[in-house]
Motif scaffolding. Structure first.
Motif, PDB file in Angstrom:
ATOM      1  N   ASP A   1      38.749  36.326  45.526  1.00 27.33           N
ATOM      2  CA  ASP A   1      38.098  35.273  44.656  1.00 27.33           C
ATOM      3  C   ASP A   1      37.730  35.960  43.379  1.00 27.33           C
ATOM      4  O   ASP A   1      37.742  35.332  42.253  1.00 27.33           O
ATOM      5  CB  ASP A   1      37.136  34.520  45.280  1.00 27.33           C
ATOM      6  CG  ASP A   1      37.655  33.571  46.546  1.00 27.33           C
ATOM      7  OD1 ASP A   1      38.947  33.328  46.551  1.00 27.33           O
ATOM      8  OD2 ASP A   1      36.721  33.214  47.208  1.00 27.33           O
ATOM      9  N   TRP A   2      37.044  36.947  43.417  1.00 26.84           N
ATOM     10  CA  TRP A   2      36.245  37.823  42.231  1.00 26.84           C
ATOM     11  C   TRP A   2      37.627  38.201  41.219  1.00 26.84           C
ATOM     12  O   TRP A   2      37.550  38.129  40.130  1.00 26.84           O
ATOM     13  CB  TRP A   2      35.535  38.782  42.718  1.00 26.84           C
ATOM     14  CG  TRP A   2      34.218  38.243  43.462  1.00 26.84           C
ATOM     15  CD1 TRP A   2      33.869  36.992  43.464  1.00 26.84           C
ATOM     16  CD2 TRP A   2      33.435  39.243  44.224  1.00 26.84           C
ATOM     17  NE1 TRP A   2      32.969  37.171  44.334  1.00 26.84           N
ATOM     18  CE2 TRP A   2      32.418  38.762  44.648  1.00 26.84           C
ATOM     19  CE3 TRP A   2      33.496  40.543  44.329  1.00 26.84           C
ATOM     20  CZ2 TRP A   2      31.465  39.112  45.467  1.00 26.84           C
ATOM     21  CZ3 TRP A   2      32.496  41.152  45.354  1.00 26.84           C
ATOM     22  CH2 TRP A   2      31.556  40.149  45.713  1.00 26.84           C
ATOM     23  N   ARG A   3      38.599  38.572  42.058  1.00 28.63           N
ATOM     24  CA  ARG A   3      40.036  39.060  41.372  1.00 28.63           C
ATOM     25  C   ARG A   3      40.337  37.961  40.275  1.00 28.63           C
ATOM     26  O   ARG A   3      40.746  37.956  39.273  1.00 28.63           O
ATOM     27  CB  ARG A   3      40.933  39.540  42.065  1.00 28.63           C
ATOM     28  CG  ARG A   3      40.659  41.044  42.551  1.00 28.63           C
ATOM     29  CD  ARG A   3      41.652  41.342  43.492  1.00 28.63           C
ATOM     30  NE  ARG A   3      43.142  41.333  43.228  1.00 28.63           N
ATOM     31  CZ  ARG A   3      43.855  42.287  43.010  1.00 28.63           C
ATOM     32  NH1 ARG A   3      43.478  43.582  43.287  1.00 28.63           N
ATOM     33  NH2 ARG A   3      45.087  42.297  42.489  1.00 28.63           N
ATOM     34  N   ARG A   4      40.498  36.664  40.971  1.00 30.22           N
ATOM     35  CA  ARG A   4      40.871  35.629  40.384  1.00 30.22           C
ATOM     36  C   ARG A   4      40.040  35.214  39.232  1.00 30.22           C
ATOM     37  O   ARG A   4      40.571  34.652  38.016  1.00 30.22           O
ATOM     38  CB  ARG A   4      40.901  34.149  41.279  1.00 30.22           C
ATOM     39  CG  ARG A   4      41.600  33.068  40.768  1.00 30.22           C
ATOM     40  CD  ARG A   4      41.672  32.105  41.767  1.00 30.22           C
ATOM     41  NE  ARG A   4      42.549  32.441  42.941  1.00 30.22           N
ATOM     42  CZ  ARG A   4      41.544  32.604  44.388  1.00 30.22           C
ATOM     43  NH1 ARG A   4      40.649  32.445  44.228  1.00 30.22           N
ATOM     44  NH2 ARG A   4      42.258  32.976  45.334  1.00 30.22           N
ATOM     45  N   MET A   5      38.717  35.341  39.467  1.00 34.85           N
ATOM     46  CA  MET A   5      37.625  35.218  38.228  1.00 34.85           C
ATOM     47  C   MET A   5      37.966  36.087  37.273  1.00 34.85           C
ATOM     48  O   MET A   5      37.786  35.593  35.859  1.00 34.85           O
ATOM     49  CB  MET A   5      36.264  35.484  38.662  1.00 34.85           C
ATOM     50  CG  MET A   5      35.588  34.520  39.689  1.00 34.85           C
ATOM     51  SD  MET A   5      34.068  34.682  40.391  1.00 34.85           S
ATOM     52  CE  MET A   5      33.033  34.967  38.670  1.00 34.85           C
TER      53      MET A   5
ATOM     54  N   ARG B   1      41.061  37.528  36.232  1.00 34.32           N
ATOM     55  CA  ARG B   1      42.292  37.205  35.577  1.00 34.32           C
ATOM     56  C   ARG B   1      42.040  35.791  34.834  1.00 34.32           C
ATOM     57  O   ARG B   1      42.377  35.565  33.710  1.00 34.32           O
ATOM     58  CB  ARG B   1      43.189  36.540  36.607  1.00 34.32           C
ATOM     59  CG  ARG B   1      43.933  37.903  37.419  1.00 34.32           C
ATOM     60  CD  ARG B   1      45.294  37.177  38.068  1.00 34.32           C
ATOM     61  NE  ARG B   1      44.967  36.415  39.231  1.00 34.32           N
ATOM     62  CZ  ARG B   1      44.600  36.772  40.336  1.00 34.32           C
ATOM     63  NH1 ARG B   1      44.622  38.115  40.580  1.00 34.32           N
ATOM     64  NH2 ARG B   1      44.505  35.867  41.316  1.00 34.32           N
ATOM     65  N   THR B   2      40.869  35.069  35.051  1.00 33.32           N
ATOM     66  CA  THR B   2      40.790  33.827  34.093  1.00 33.32           C
ATOM     67  C   THR B   2      39.659  34.105  32.966  1.00 33.32           C
ATOM     68  O   THR B   2      39.238  33.230  32.523  1.00 33.32           O
ATOM     69  CB  THR B   2      40.210  32.590  35.056  1.00 33.32           C
ATOM     70  OG1 THR B   2      39.075  32.930  35.882  1.00 33.32           O
ATOM     71  CG2 THR B   2      41.430  32.246  36.046  1.00 33.32           C
ATOM     72  N   GLY B   3      39.202  35.402  33.157  1.00 32.87           N
ATOM     73  CA  GLY B   3      37.986  35.683  32.194  1.00 32.87           C
ATOM     74  C   GLY B   3      36.873  35.510  32.460  1.00 32.87           C
ATOM     75  O   GLY B   3      35.828  35.864  31.658  1.00 32.87           O
ATOM     76  N   LYS B   4      36.421  35.319  33.736  1.00 27.63           N
ATOM     77  CA  LYS B   4      34.874  35.047  34.013  1.00 27.63           C
ATOM     78  C   LYS B   4      34.205  36.252  34.371  1.00 27.63           C
ATOM     79  O   LYS B   4      33.120  36.221  34.542  1.00 27.63           O
ATOM     80  CB  LYS B   4      34.941  34.188  35.163  1.00 27.63           C
ATOM     81  CG  LYS B   4      35.438  32.634  34.809  1.00 27.63           C
ATOM     82  CD  LYS B   4      35.471  31.550  35.910  1.00 27.63           C
ATOM     83  CE  LYS B   4      36.194  30.148  35.553  1.00 27.63           C
ATOM     84  NZ  LYS B   4      36.307  29.400  36.464  1.00 27.63           N
TER      85      LYS B   4
END
Length: 125
Positions: free
Chosen positions: A56-60, A62-65
């Motif tokens: 989930d953190w990796r996805r964050m 990737r989206t710049g969060k």
């Protein structure tokens, strides 16, 4: 591993007992997954996390969060941007107008195709 466990005891806990991971630490953990040879499962295990949290953190990230720090050994895949593809121009079929039709109050008004635009505008009002 003992140093990691000692470090984890300093992570703040919420009233529900869950750890509250600071964004900087999340970013560092994600960055560790990008080091050559590292796996999400391995990094998650080292920090006592479930792998889906790290994903989930990796996805964050990737989206710049999450802004990731630069760690030694972290490699990125080179990006190659493709140039724009040429647009295929399809010519419109020829239109054979014999008249201009205006609908006004349920009535159709037909004007010759060579009627001046000013006259068409007057009629439409």
């Amino acid at each position: 591993m003992e140093a990691t466990n000692e470090f984890l005891t300093r992570i703040p806990h919420g009233s529900d007992g869950k750890r509250r991971w600071p964004l900087e630490l999340k970013a560092r953990i994600v960055a560790e997954t990008l080091i050559e040879g590292a796996t999400v499962n391995g990094v998650a295990k080292r920090y006592g996390l479930i792998p889906s949290s790290v994903s989930d953190w990796r996805r964050m990230a990737r989206t710049g969060k999450l802004v990731l720090p630069n760690l030694d050994g972290m490699d990125f895949v080179p990006v190659q941007i493709e140039g724009p593809k040429p647009l295929e121009v399809v010519p419109a079929p020829p239109i054979n107008l014999t008249c201009v039709e205006l609908l006004k109050g349920g009535v159709t008004i037909r004007l010759a195709v060579d009627t001046p635009a000013a006259r068409i505008a007057e009629t439409a009002l």
